[in-house]
Design an enzyme around this catalytic site. Structure first.
Site, PDB file in Angstrom:
ATOM      1  N   ARG A 138       0.816  -1.214   0.000  1.00 36.02           N
ATOM      2  CA  ARG A 138       0.000   0.000   0.000  1.00 36.02           C
ATOM      3  C   ARG A 138       0.851   1.266   0.000  1.00 36.02           C
ATOM      4  NH1 ARG A 138      -5.517  -1.593   2.324  1.00 36.02           N
ATOM      5  NH2 ARG A 138      -6.020   0.592   2.591  1.00 36.02           N
TER       6      ARG A 138
ATOM      7  N   TYR B 187       0.812   4.231  -2.507  1.00 36.85           N
ATOM      8  CA  TYR B 187      -0.271   5.206  -2.313  1.00 36.85           C
ATOM      9  C   TYR B 187      -0.044   6.009  -1.036  1.00 36.85           C
ATOM     10  CZ  TYR B 187      -5.118   6.895  -1.931  1.00 36.85           C
ATOM     11  OH  TYR B 187      -6.246   7.665  -1.824  1.00 36.85           O
TER      12      TYR B 187
ATOM     13  N   GLY C 188       3.230   7.939  -1.098  1.00 35.47           N
ATOM     14  CA  GLY C 188       3.100   8.959  -2.148  1.00 35.47           C
ATOM     15  C   GLY C 188       2.287  10.135  -1.642  1.00 35.47           C
TER      16      GLY C 188
ATOM     17  N   ARG D  77     -13.379  -1.669  -4.139  1.00 36.96           N
ATOM     18  CA  ARG D  77     -13.621  -1.061  -2.831  1.00 36.96           C
ATOM     19  C   ARG D  77     -14.834  -1.726  -2.197  1.00 36.96           C
ATOM     20  NH1 ARG D  77     -12.132   5.344  -3.678  1.00 36.96           N
ATOM     21  NH2 ARG D  77     -12.730   5.075  -5.846  1.00 36.96           N
TER      22      ARG D  77
ATOM     23  N   ASN E  72     -18.055  -3.214  -4.154  1.00 38.32           N
ATOM     24  CA  ASN E  72     -18.080  -4.684  -4.198  1.00 38.32           C
ATOM     25  C   ASN E  72     -19.352  -5.233  -3.577  1.00 38.32           C
ATOM     26  OD1 ASN E  72     -15.687  -5.212  -5.487  1.00 38.32           O
ATOM     27  ND2 ASN E  72     -14.731  -6.302  -3.786  1.00 38.32           N
TER      28      ASN E  72
ATOM     29  N   ARG F 196     -14.449   0.858   9.235  1.00 39.90           N
ATOM     30  CA  ARG F 196     -14.227   2.043   8.408  1.00 39.90           C
ATOM     31  C   ARG F 196     -15.375   3.003   8.690  1.00 39.90           C
ATOM     32  NH1 ARG F 196     -10.241  -0.552   7.745  1.00 39.90           N
ATOM     33  NH2 ARG F 196      -9.046  -0.917   5.822  1.00 39.90           N
TER      34      ARG F 196
ATOM     35  N   PRO G 206      -5.666  -1.738   7.261  1.00 39.20           N
ATOM     36  CA  PRO G 206      -5.869  -1.111   8.574  1.00 39.20           C
ATOM     37  C   PRO G 206      -7.043  -1.746   9.337  1.00 39.20           C
ATOM     38  CG  PRO G 206      -5.551   0.557   6.886  1.00 39.20           C
ATOM     39  CD  PRO G 206      -5.711  -0.748   6.172  1.00 39.20           C
TER      40      PRO G 206
ATOM     41  N   GLN H 275      -8.776  -0.367  11.888  1.00 39.63           N
ATOM     42  CA  GLN H 275      -9.848   0.555  12.273  1.00 39.63           C
ATOM     43  C   GLN H 275      -9.585   1.927  11.673  1.00 39.63           C
ATOM     44  OE1 GLN H 275      -9.673   0.740  16.539  1.00 39.63           O
ATOM     45  NE2 GLN H 275      -7.600   1.554  16.575  1.00 39.63           N
TER      46      GLN H 275
HETATM   47  P1  NAD Z   1     -10.905   7.772  -8.933  1.00 41.14           P
HETATM   48  O1  NAD Z   1      -9.932   6.708  -9.289  1.00 41.14           O
HETATM   49  O2  NAD Z   1     -12.325   7.602  -9.321  1.00 41.14           O
HETATM   50  O3  NAD Z   1     -10.421   9.182  -9.502  1.00 41.14           O
HETATM   51  C1  NAD Z   1      -9.079   9.514  -9.748  1.00 41.14           C
HETATM   52  C2  NAD Z   1      -8.999  10.177 -11.114  1.00 41.14           C
HETATM   53  O4  NAD Z   1      -7.651  10.573 -11.363  1.00 41.14           O
HETATM   54  C3  NAD Z   1      -9.391   9.255 -12.259  1.00 41.14           C
HETATM   55  O5  NAD Z   1     -10.294   9.926 -13.113  1.00 41.14           O
HETATM   56  C4  NAD Z   1      -8.071   8.938 -12.956  1.00 41.14           C
HETATM   57  O6  NAD Z   1      -8.241   8.648 -14.325  1.00 41.14           O
HETATM   58  C5  NAD Z   1      -7.301  10.211 -12.697  1.00 41.14           C
HETATM   59  N1  NAD Z   1      -5.839  10.053 -12.712  1.00 41.14           N
HETATM   60  C6  NAD Z   1      -5.111   9.105 -12.078  1.00 41.14           C
HETATM   61  N2  NAD Z   1      -3.808   9.298 -12.317  1.00 41.14           N
HETATM   62  C7  NAD Z   1      -3.701  10.404 -13.108  1.00 41.14           C
HETATM   63  C8  NAD Z   1      -2.617  11.088 -13.689  1.00 41.14           C
HETATM   64  N3  NAD Z   1      -1.349  10.701 -13.527  1.00 41.14           N
HETATM   65  N4  NAD Z   1      -2.890  12.189 -14.470  1.00 41.14           N
HETATM   66  C9  NAD Z   1      -4.162  12.589 -14.673  1.00 41.14           C
HETATM   67  N5  NAD Z   1      -5.236  11.960 -14.142  1.00 41.14           N
HETATM   68  C10 NAD Z   1      -5.003  10.878 -13.363  1.00 41.14           C
HETATM   69  O7  NAD Z   1     -10.777   8.012  -7.355  1.00 41.14           O
HETATM   70  P2  NAD Z   1     -11.625   8.932  -6.376  1.00 41.14           P
HETATM   71  O8  NAD Z   1     -12.219   8.053  -5.362  1.00 41.14           O
HETATM   72  O9  NAD Z   1     -12.476   9.856  -7.144  1.00 41.14           O
HETATM   73  O10 NAD Z   1     -10.453   9.744  -5.664  1.00 41.14           O
HETATM   74  C11 NAD Z   1     -10.161  11.096  -6.010  1.00 41.14           C
HETATM   75  C12 NAD Z   1      -9.044  11.604  -5.116  1.00 41.14           C
HETATM   76  O11 NAD Z   1      -9.483  11.588  -3.754  1.00 41.14           O
HETATM   77  C13 NAD Z   1      -7.762  10.779  -5.188  1.00 41.14           C
HETATM   78  O12 NAD Z   1      -6.655  11.644  -5.137  1.00 41.14           O
HETATM   79  C14 NAD Z   1      -7.820   9.936  -3.935  1.00 41.14           C
HETATM   80  O13 NAD Z   1      -6.544   9.593  -3.478  1.00 41.14           O
HETATM   81  C15 NAD Z   1      -8.546  10.866  -2.970  1.00 41.14           C
HETATM   82  N6  NAD Z   1      -9.244  10.090  -1.927  1.00 41.14           N
HETATM   83  C16 NAD Z   1     -10.373   9.393  -2.204  1.00 41.14           C
HETATM   84  C17 NAD Z   1     -10.977   8.637  -1.211  1.00 41.14           C
HETATM   85  C18 NAD Z   1     -12.230   7.844  -1.468  1.00 41.14           C
HETATM   86  O14 NAD Z   1     -12.684   7.125  -0.573  1.00 41.14           O
HETATM   87  N7  NAD Z   1     -12.854   7.942  -2.613  1.00 41.14           N
HETATM   88  C19 NAD Z   1     -10.424   8.595   0.069  1.00 41.14           C
HETATM   89  C20 NAD Z   1      -9.243   9.306   0.311  1.00 41.14           C
HETATM   90  C21 NAD Z   1      -8.669  10.060  -0.690  1.00 41.14           C
HETATM   91  N1  UDP Z   2     -13.119  -5.367   2.063  1.00 36.74           N
HETATM   92  C1  UDP Z   2     -13.883  -6.510   2.234  1.00 36.74           C
HETATM   93  N2  UDP Z   2     -14.453  -7.061   1.126  1.00 36.74           N
HETATM   94  C2  UDP Z   2     -14.335  -6.530  -0.105  1.00 36.74           C
HETATM   95  C3  UDP Z   2     -13.569  -5.342  -0.269  1.00 36.74           C
HETATM   96  C4  UDP Z   2     -12.962  -4.793   0.837  1.00 36.74           C
HETATM   97  O1  UDP Z   2     -14.031  -7.020   3.343  1.00 36.74           O
HETATM   98  O2  UDP Z   2     -14.911  -7.095  -1.066  1.00 36.74           O
HETATM   99  C5  UDP Z   2     -12.510  -4.741   3.267  1.00 36.74           C
HETATM  100  C6  UDP Z   2     -11.039  -4.391   3.129  1.00 36.74           C
HETATM  101  O3  UDP Z   2     -10.229  -5.508   3.473  1.00 36.74           O
HETATM  102  C7  UDP Z   2     -10.913  -3.252   4.132  1.00 36.74           C
HETATM  103  C8  UDP Z   2     -12.270  -2.558   4.060  1.00 36.74           C
HETATM  104  O4  UDP Z   2     -13.169  -3.501   3.463  1.00 36.74           O
HETATM  105  O5  UDP Z   2     -10.730  -3.763   5.423  1.00 36.74           O
HETATM  106  C9  UDP Z   2     -12.262  -1.284   3.210  1.00 36.74           C
HETATM  107  O6  UDP Z   2     -11.663  -1.597   1.979  1.00 36.74           O
HETATM  108  P1  UDP Z   2     -11.546  -0.545   0.787  1.00 36.74           P
HETATM  109  O7  UDP Z   2     -10.685  -1.169  -0.264  1.00 36.74           O
HETATM  110  O8  UDP Z   2     -12.897  -0.077   0.379  1.00 36.74           O
HETATM  111  O9  UDP Z   2     -10.827   0.726   1.414  1.00 36.74           O
HETATM  112  P2  UDP Z   2      -9.508   0.950   2.305  1.00 36.74           P
HETATM  113  O10 UDP Z   2      -8.956  -0.371   2.767  1.00 36.74           O
HETATM  114  O11 UDP Z   2      -8.573   1.659   1.401  1.00 36.74           O
HETATM  115  O12 UDP Z   2     -10.006   1.769   3.429  1.00 36.74           O
END
Ligand code: NAD
Ligand code: UDP
Ligand code: UDP
Length: 333
Positions: free
Chosen positions: A142, A145, A148, A186, A190, A211, A273, A275
């Site tokens: 992980r 991400y 990064g 996710r 799922n 979560r 993670p 929790q």
């Molecule tokens: P997503 O994958 O749907 O959206 C990410 C977008 O970025 C996509 O459209 C993808 O094509 C584009 N992208 C990826 N790499 C790129 C690059 N190098 N150049 C240009 N475009 C690029 O994900 P999301 O859930 O919409 O997440 C959006 C942002 O929010 C992300 O930065 C993610 O890390 C952050 N975030 C999301 C969550 C969540 O639960 N959804 C939680 C924490 C942080």
């Molecule tokens: N998870 C699960 N079944 C699935 C997908 C995810 O039990 O089909 C669990 C996963 O192991 C994690 C939690 O759900 O503990 C949230 O996963 P997700 O990938 O949505 O987000 P993140 O782990 O990045 O918070």
């Protein structure tokens, strides 16, 4: 005030909702995306609006546009997506952030980074306040991400200290809603896709890990507030502080879909993670923001979205969470 606003990752799940919101407020929006995990389907309905512009571009390359504000959302967000090409994932957070910070420096734009609760890793402090430095494995699967995003935060704060730049850092907790990719692996997407097709609900581990799930409209409101609140840099947690185990989530989804699915248990992925719940006091005090959509309400809207998606595309969809590889793309040609 009307602004010209750059949204990177604008064709993604969160980004497309953000573009909609910014357009609805009368702004000019430039959506930049490389369509790696995002989809044209997510933004087609805005195409044709003279205030909306789409640029296919990878943020790892320099970008020259003239803007007032930048929301940097570009980055794959789901574990299976960001682990498909981990080097590209970390480059996107590091090289991509440098390019956008350079762009913001030149244009004097205000710039917001979409950071993540993953910076807290597998937290020993619960709930997580912004002051907690986290527990992240720097060499695990992980880390492309997590590390990064942590490096991106460092870059934002260094550009701020060194060049007095107007930065904002939001730490986003698990967010869900319509336009999540059906194959992103996710947990919310799922479980809903499995329940709607009466397939087994795949619980990883014993399902006791927790979560906290934020509905996308709440998150977008928090991002816009952070961007437009002077004097607040962050990092600020944005999420919902209702905390649920994955078993509880599965049971809710089964109930709301009326599914006959059963639970099946699978190994827990590495470094998953145990929790996660945001401490939201800073968001409340500094932004006057709190989430308003309860989990069942948000799940119902998300289930409606996936029901529609299955009606339109079900015959070509092959969601296979055990293999956990994206096998279907809803991207328009
Ligand atoms: P997503 O994958 O749907 O959206 C990410 C977008 O970025 C996509 O459209 C993808 O094509 C584009 N992208 C990826 N790499 C790129 C690059 N190098 N150049 C240009 N475009 C690029 O994900 P999301 O859930 O919409 O997440 C959006 C942002 O929010 C992300 O930065 C993610 O890390 C952050 N975030 C999301 C969550 C969540 O639960 N959804 C939680 C924490 C942080
Ligand atoms: N998870 C699960 N079944 C699935 C997908 C995810 O039990 O089909 C669990 C996963 O192991 C994690 C939690 O759900 O503990 C949230 O996963 P997700 O990938 O949505 O987000 P993140 O782990 O990045 O918070
Ligand atoms: N950059 C960009 N668009 C701009 C200005 C800069 O993409 O409008 C990129 C540029 O390629 C540079 C990076 O942002 O590599 C960082 O810019 P900065 O000014 O910090 O560094 P320098 O140009 O001095 O290397």
């Amino acid at each position: 005030m009307i602004n010209t606003i750059l949204v990177t990752g604008g064709a993604g799940f969160v980004g497309s909702h953000l573009c909609e919101r910014l357009l609805s407020e009368g702004n000019n929006v430039i959506c930049v995306d490389n369509f790696s995990t995002g989809s044209k389907d997510n933004i087609m309905h805005m195409h044709g609006n003279p205030r909306f512009e789409i640029i296919r571009h990878d943020i790892n390359l320099p970008l020259f546009v003239e803007v007032d504000q930048i929301y940097n959302l570009a980055c794959p967000a789901s574990p299976i997506h960001y682990q498909l090409d981990p080097v590209q994932t970390i480059k996107t957070s590091v090289h991509g952030s440098i390019n956008l910070l350079g762009l913001a420096k030149r244009t004097k734009a205000r710039i917001l980074q979409a950071s993540t609760s993953e910076v807290y890793g597998d937290p020993e402090v619960h709930p997580q306040p912004e002051t907690y430095w986290g527990m992240v494995n720097p060499i695990g699967i992980r880390s492309c991400y997590d590390e990064g995003k942590r490096c991106a935060e460092s870059l934002f704060f260094d550009y701020h200290r060194q060049y007095q730049m107007d930065i904002k850092v939001a730490r986003i907790f698990n967010t869900y809603g319509p336009r999540m990719h059906p194959d992103d692996g996710r947990v919310v997407s799922n479980f809903i896709m499995q329940a709607l097709q009466d397939k087994e609900i795949t619980i990883y581990g014993d399902g006791h890990q927790s979560r906290s799930f934020c509905y996308v409209d709440d998150l977008v409101d928090g991002l816009v507030r952070l961007m437009n609140t002077d004097g607040v840099i962050g990092p600020v947690n944005l999420g919902n502080d209702g905390e649920f185990s994955m078993r509880e989530l599965a049971e809710k989804v089964i109930k709301l879909t009326g599914s006959s699915s059963h639970l099946s248990y699978h190994p827990l992925p590495m470094d998953d993670p145990r929790q996660r719940r945001p401490d939201l006091r800073q968001a409340a005090e500094k932004l006057g923001w709190a989430p308003s959509v309860a989990l069942e309400e948000g799940l119902t809207k998300t289930i409606d979205y996936f029901t529609g998606l299955l009606k339109r595309h079900g015959d070509v969809m092959n969601v296979n969470p055990e293999v956990n590889e994206p096998t279907y793309s809803i991207q328009a040609v």
